[in-house]
Design an enzyme around this catalytic site. Structure first.
Site, PDB file in Angstrom:
ATOM      1  N   THR A 111       0.846  -1.202   0.000  1.00 15.30           N
ATOM      2  CA  THR A 111       0.000   0.000   0.000  1.00 15.30           C
ATOM      3  C   THR A 111       0.876   1.244   0.000  1.00 15.30           C
ATOM      4  O   THR A 111       0.638   2.194  -0.743  1.00 15.30           O
ATOM      5  CB  THR A 111      -0.875   0.025   1.273  1.00 15.30           C
ATOM      6  OG1 THR A 111      -1.600  -1.193   1.335  1.00 15.30           O
ATOM      7  CG2 THR A 111      -1.833   1.189   1.270  1.00 15.30           C
ATOM      8  N   GLY A 163     -12.891  12.726   8.075  1.00 12.84           N
ATOM      9  CA  GLY A 163     -11.929  13.821   8.266  1.00 12.84           C
ATOM     10  C   GLY A 163     -10.757  13.378   9.124  1.00 12.84           C
ATOM     11  O   GLY A 163     -10.251  14.139   9.949  1.00 12.84           O
ATOM     12  N   GLY A 164     -10.321  12.123   8.931  1.00 13.25           N
ATOM     13  CA  GLY A 164      -9.098  11.645   9.596  1.00 13.25           C
ATOM     14  C   GLY A 164      -7.892  12.029   8.755  1.00 13.25           C
ATOM     15  O   GLY A 164      -7.973  12.928   7.899  1.00 13.25           O
ATOM     16  N   VAL A 165      -6.777  11.333   8.992  1.00 15.85           N
ATOM     17  CA  VAL A 165      -5.535  11.713   8.309  1.00 15.85           C
ATOM     18  C   VAL A 165      -5.673  11.614   6.794  1.00 15.85           C
ATOM     19  O   VAL A 165      -5.374  12.572   6.064  1.00 15.85           O
ATOM     20  CB  VAL A 165      -4.362  10.832   8.814  1.00 15.85           C
ATOM     21  CG1 VAL A 165      -3.119  11.062   7.976  1.00 15.85           C
ATOM     22  CG2 VAL A 165      -4.068  11.130  10.281  1.00 15.85           C
ATOM     23  N   HIS A 188      20.506  29.384  12.310  1.00 14.04           N
ATOM     24  CA  HIS A 188      19.616  30.476  11.930  1.00 14.04           C
ATOM     25  C   HIS A 188      19.839  30.805  10.458  1.00 14.04           C
ATOM     26  O   HIS A 188      20.982  30.812  10.015  1.00 14.04           O
ATOM     27  CB  HIS A 188      19.929  31.715  12.775  1.00 14.04           C
ATOM     28  CG  HIS A 188      19.115  32.907  12.392  1.00 14.04           C
ATOM     29  ND1 HIS A 188      17.773  33.001  12.699  1.00 14.04           N
ATOM     30  CD2 HIS A 188      19.444  34.032  11.700  1.00 14.04           C
ATOM     31  CE1 HIS A 188      17.313  34.159  12.222  1.00 14.04           C
ATOM     32  NE2 HIS A 188      18.305  34.794  11.621  1.00 14.04           N
TER      33      HIS A 188
HETATM   34  C1  LIG Z   1      -3.820   6.993   1.141  1.00 13.99           C
HETATM   35  C2  LIG Z   1      -2.837   6.503   2.175  1.00 13.99           C
HETATM   36  C3  LIG Z   1      -1.818   7.327   2.599  1.00 13.99           C
HETATM   37  C4  LIG Z   1      -0.906   6.875   3.546  1.00 13.99           C
HETATM   38  N1  LIG Z   1       0.106   7.708   3.937  1.00 13.99           N
HETATM   39  C5  LIG Z   1       0.990   7.274   4.858  1.00 13.99           C
HETATM   40  C6  LIG Z   1       2.081   8.107   5.260  1.00 13.99           C
HETATM   41  O1  LIG Z   1       2.247   9.230   4.786  1.00 13.99           O
HETATM   42  N2  LIG Z   1       2.941   7.626   6.186  1.00 13.99           N
HETATM   43  C7  LIG Z   1       2.782   6.383   6.740  1.00 13.99           C
HETATM   44  O2  LIG Z   1       3.586   5.996   7.588  1.00 13.99           O
HETATM   45  N3  LIG Z   1       1.757   5.583   6.373  1.00 13.99           N
HETATM   46  C8  LIG Z   1       0.875   5.984   5.441  1.00 13.99           C
HETATM   47  N4  LIG Z   1      -0.134   5.148   5.058  1.00 13.99           N
HETATM   48  C9  LIG Z   1      -0.249   3.829   5.712  1.00 13.99           C
HETATM   49  C10 LIG Z   1       0.760   2.835   5.123  1.00 13.99           C
HETATM   50  O3  LIG Z   1       0.564   2.735   3.735  1.00 13.99           O
HETATM   51  C11 LIG Z   1       0.589   1.486   5.781  1.00 13.99           C
HETATM   52  O4  LIG Z   1       0.672   1.640   7.177  1.00 13.99           O
HETATM   53  C12 LIG Z   1       1.664   0.519   5.336  1.00 13.99           C
HETATM   54  O5  LIG Z   1       1.627   0.318   3.950  1.00 13.99           O
HETATM   55  C13 LIG Z   1       1.487  -0.830   6.045  1.00 13.99           C
HETATM   56  O6  LIG Z   1       2.473  -1.702   5.612  1.00 13.99           O
HETATM   57  P1  LIG Z   1       2.250  -3.284   5.621  1.00 13.99           P
HETATM   58  O7  LIG Z   1       3.538  -3.860   5.132  1.00 13.99           O
HETATM   59  O8  LIG Z   1       1.715  -3.707   6.909  1.00 13.99           O
HETATM   60  O9  LIG Z   1       1.079  -3.559   4.570  1.00 13.99           O
HETATM   61  P2  LIG Z   1       0.846  -3.160   3.056  1.00 13.99           P
HETATM   62  O10 LIG Z   1       1.675  -2.030   2.640  1.00 13.99           O
HETATM   63  O11 LIG Z   1      -0.620  -3.046   2.893  1.00 13.99           O
HETATM   64  O12 LIG Z   1       1.375  -4.436   2.260  1.00 13.99           O
HETATM   65  C14 LIG Z   1       0.769  -5.692   2.389  1.00 13.99           C
HETATM   66  C15 LIG Z   1       1.039  -6.477   1.124  1.00 13.99           C
HETATM   67  O13 LIG Z   1       0.617  -7.829   1.324  1.00 13.99           O
HETATM   68  C16 LIG Z   1       0.108  -8.339   0.108  1.00 13.99           C
HETATM   69  N5  LIG Z   1      -0.723  -9.504   0.408  1.00 13.99           N
HETATM   70  C17 LIG Z   1      -1.852  -9.538   1.151  1.00 13.99           C
HETATM   71  N6  LIG Z   1      -2.315 -10.812   1.257  1.00 13.99           N
HETATM   72  C18 LIG Z   1      -1.451 -11.589   0.555  1.00 13.99           C
HETATM   73  C19 LIG Z   1      -1.389 -12.988   0.282  1.00 13.99           C
HETATM   74  N7  LIG Z   1      -2.274 -13.853   0.784  1.00 13.99           N
HETATM   75  N8  LIG Z   1      -0.383 -13.450  -0.491  1.00 13.99           N
HETATM   76  C20 LIG Z   1       0.550 -12.594  -0.989  1.00 13.99           C
HETATM   77  N9  LIG Z   1       0.533 -11.269  -0.755  1.00 13.99           N
HETATM   78  C21 LIG Z   1      -0.445 -10.774   0.015  1.00 13.99           C
HETATM   79  C22 LIG Z   1      -0.666  -7.156  -0.445  1.00 13.99           C
HETATM   80  O14 LIG Z   1      -0.858  -7.296  -1.843  1.00 13.99           O
HETATM   81  C23 LIG Z   1       0.248  -5.988  -0.085  1.00 13.99           C
HETATM   82  O15 LIG Z   1       1.135  -5.675  -1.141  1.00 13.99           O
HETATM   83  C24 LIG Z   1      -1.041   5.565   4.087  1.00 13.99           C
HETATM   84  C25 LIG Z   1      -2.065   4.719   3.646  1.00 13.99           C
HETATM   85  C26 LIG Z   1      -2.952   5.172   2.694  1.00 13.99           C
HETATM   86  C27 LIG Z   1      -4.043   4.244   2.224  1.00 13.99           C
END
Ligand SMILES: Cc1cc2nc3c(=O)[nH]c(=O)nc-3n(C[C@H](O)[C@H](O)[C@H](O)COP(=O)(O)OP(=O)(O)OC[C@H]3O[C@@H](n4cnc5c(N)ncnc54)[C@H](O)[C@@H]3O)c2cc1C
Length: 578
Positions: free
Chosen positions: A151, A290-292, A554
């Site tokens: 994501t 109206g969250g982040v 500064h």
């Molecule tokens: C619009 C938006 C803006 C954001 N902005 C920020 C920010 O500025 N700063 C910040 O810190 N966070 C931000 N976030 C949050 C951040 O994206 C997530 O916290 C982060 O991506 C979580 O990482 P993760 O590795 O847990 O999961 P993810 O990044 O969701 O990755 C999980 C992966 O697992 C894969 N997957 C799932 N199930 C399976 C399966 N069974 N087999 C194989 N693959 C699988 C998925 O396809 C995905 O690619 C934002 C989120 C959104 C939606």
């Protein structure tokens, strides 16, 4: 059955390419192997043939668009079994420069492999864990069903920040006269904004792919299925791999939540994923939430010139933050013309005759109506546990089943299965996911690491930005901790004035008795970068005097932190007085 026809391969190691000639149109019949379009990249051209037979229902790209692997090129109405594998490169096309990669309908090859740590999901949790484990000498398998980077890289942190930047350049150009400049005929080309975002994403994803390869991590592109606590099955391309693994890390992330109201599935009601690939600029946008995420998009689209309305269920926007921070953002939003309705419950989404959306909500026991071309649903994210069959393995979930339950070592109740990132639903931030990944790997490999959430900085990319870390005033009150604060406004900071960004303030929260810095909130220019000086202070139990005795350069916005530390003492700040 509507099938997504995706771009599976590019020439050589290219990470993105431009759509060249499109040879088919909507309602054309296609057979497996028919050429649909060409992709041009710096590393060569690729002729893209159909892996599907059926009728083209939509073409999702235009000539000149930048595309990357995994992007949907067309949607085809096909029969069950009308697809062929596309993952293996095939013979060169007759154009010479490119190749046709249409795969055959071959019997899947089966293999069994032995691995130390298998990681499911290649987001910032999973891929960081994989690299760390490989660095520490483990044999690692990483499984990803969609895009490397998850994501964060593809639909979250990075794409939104690319949009933030485009929006802020546009805003600055529109306000050029306030800097003694003139800029005329400035306009937004949303397709190019999206293309720029795609190029940045492709570059970063390519970088991660390089690191995965360099660290000898076995990458499988497919949906992982848990067979038992030591076995994972993945079907990828024309192969079926059974992985026998000592340990496992679940890093499957999260997906957008929705609300059970009428009209939520109707056309032009979109999530953050879709708005980041928007094809035309809406004139007006209603954001539910109206969250982040909702507020970042509110400022992005307002700065791009769109009429924005936010409808929020809670009593204020950004409710989790201290009141002074959320009310500063609320008042900037109001000045910019973002309409915010808080304490408002959306009840349904309707359509007008000319396809505008009407969002109906109740506030103060009255029905209200707001309209927009599009409605963005930004009502939070839920852990993604789809298809994992956690029950079969007896893996415990959090209260109300929202997320996988872990201890401070990131271990589930099954000793060799760990979970990290958004799927644990503890704090949904990319850097938390990455840090949890490192903690999980260290524990698996015999080190003793624990996860501590007391010092997690968070960054909100509204305009102005917000950075917070450690204890908030709200939390101190809840926990009955005696604190004192020091606040310094950016209107008294020279650098902020030169930037033309003097809204906001820096606030330090310290222990009233010991003067130890317990937390901080900054709203203002560079807040998301500035917060890390205070993260270091909180992490290391530093006191106000440690910041006061540190010379700050500064003119910089970081002087606001120095001044806030001074303001927390009885003498007060040097450059500000009420
Ligand atoms: C619009 C938006 C803006 C954001 N902005 C920020 C920010 O500025 N700063 C910040 O810190 N966070 C931000 N976030 C949050 C951040 O994206 C997530 O916290 C982060 O991506 C979580 O990482 P993760 O590795 O847990 O999961 P993810 O990044 O969701 O990755 C999980 C992966 O697992 C894969 N997957 C799932 N199930 C399976 C399966 N069974 N087999 C194989 N693959 C699988 C998925 O396809 C995905 O690619 C934002 C989120 C959104 C939606």
């Amino acid at each position: 059955m509507l099938i997504d026809f995706k771009l599976e391969k590019l020439s050589g190691h290219a990470t993105s390419g431009k759509v060249g000639k499109i040879l088919k149109k909507v309602n054309d019949k296609v057979a497996i192997g028919d050429e649909i379009l060409n992709i041009e990249s710096k590393k060569g051209n690729v002729s893209v043939s159909s892996n599907v037979s059926g009728i083209i229902k939509s073409i999702e790209v235009n000539t000149g668009d930048t595309v990357k692997k995994g992007d949907v090129l067309a949607k085809v109405e096909g029969e069950q079994g009308a697809t062929a594998n596309t993952n293996s490169p095939k013979k060169p096309s007759n154009s010479g420069a490119g190749f046709n990669y249409m795969g055959g309908l071959m019997k899947p090859k089966k293999e069994d492999i032995d691995i130390d740590i298998t990681i499911i999901g290649a987001g910032p949790g999973g891929y960081v864990a994989a690299i760390k484990a490989a660095q520490l000498g483990a044999k690692v398998a990483l499984i990803e069903k969609e895009n490397i980077g998850g994501t964060c890289l593809n639909w979250g942190c990075i794409p939104t920040k690319a949009f933030v930047r485009s929006a802020s350049v546009f805003k600055d150009l529109k306000e050029a006269d306030s800097y003694g400049l003139s800029a005329e005929n400035v306009s937004v080309d949303i397709n190019n904004v999206v293309n720029r975002k795609n190029e940045i994403v492709a570059q970063l994803v390519g970088g991660i792919e390089f690191l995965i390869e360099k660290n000898n991590i076995s990458l499988f592109r497919g949906h992982a299925e848990l067979i038992d606590s030591n076995t994972v099955f993945v079907k990828h391309g024309n192969k079926e791999t059974t992985i026998h693994t000592k340990d496992m890390i679940l890093a499957t992330g999260s997906k957008s939540s929705t609300v059970p109201i009428k009209g939520v599935d109707s056309e032009n009601v979109i999530t953050s994923n879709e708005i980041l690939n928007i094809k035309s600029m809406p004139k007006s946008l209603v954001i539910i939430g109206g969250g982040v995420i909702g507020m970042e998009f509110a400022f992005i689209f307002k700065n791009l010139g769109v009429d924005v309305t936010v409808v929020e269920f809670a009593n204020s926007i950004l409710e989790a933050l201290d009141d002074d921070i959320s009310s500063e953002i609320a008042s900037v939003a109001e000045e910019k013309g973002i309409k915010v309705y808080s304490s408002s419950k959306v009840t349904e989404i309707l359509d007008t005759e000319n396809k505008e959306k009407i969002v109906v909500f109740s506030k103060d026991e009255k029905k209200h109506y707001v309209t927009g071309d599009k409605v963005l649903l930004a009502v939070g994210r839920q852990p993604n546990m789809d298809g994992l069959d956690l029950q079969k393995l007896g893996i415990d979930l959090n209260d109300r089943g929202r997320g996988i339950k872990v201890n401070e070592k990131m271990q589930t109740n099954i000793p060799n299965i760990y979970a990290i990132g958004d799927v644990t639903n503890i704090i949904q931030l990319a850097h938390v996911a990455s840090h949890q990944g490192i903690v999980a790997v260290e524990n698996i490999l015999g080190h003793d690491a624990t996860m501590n959430y007391d010092v997690v900085p968070s960054a909100v990319f509204t305009d102005p930005e917000i950075g917070v870390v450690g204890l908030s005033e709200k939390e101190a009150k809840k926990q009955n901790i005696k604190i004192s604060t020091g606040v310094f406004p950016f209107e008294a900071n020279g650098k902020a004035l030169t930037l033309g960004e003097s809204r906001g303030f820096a606030k330090i929260i310290k222990d009233k008795n010991t003067n130890k810095i317990l937390g901080a909130s900054i709203v203002g220019p560079h807040a998301t970068d500035l917060i890390h000086e205070l993260a270091l202070a909180v992490k290391n139990g530093l006191k106000d005097v440690d910041i006061i005795e540190t010379i700050h350069a500064h003119p910089t916005t970081s002087e606001s932190i120095h001044e806030a530390a001074l303001a927390s003492t009885s003498l007060g700040a040097i450059h500000f007085s009420e």
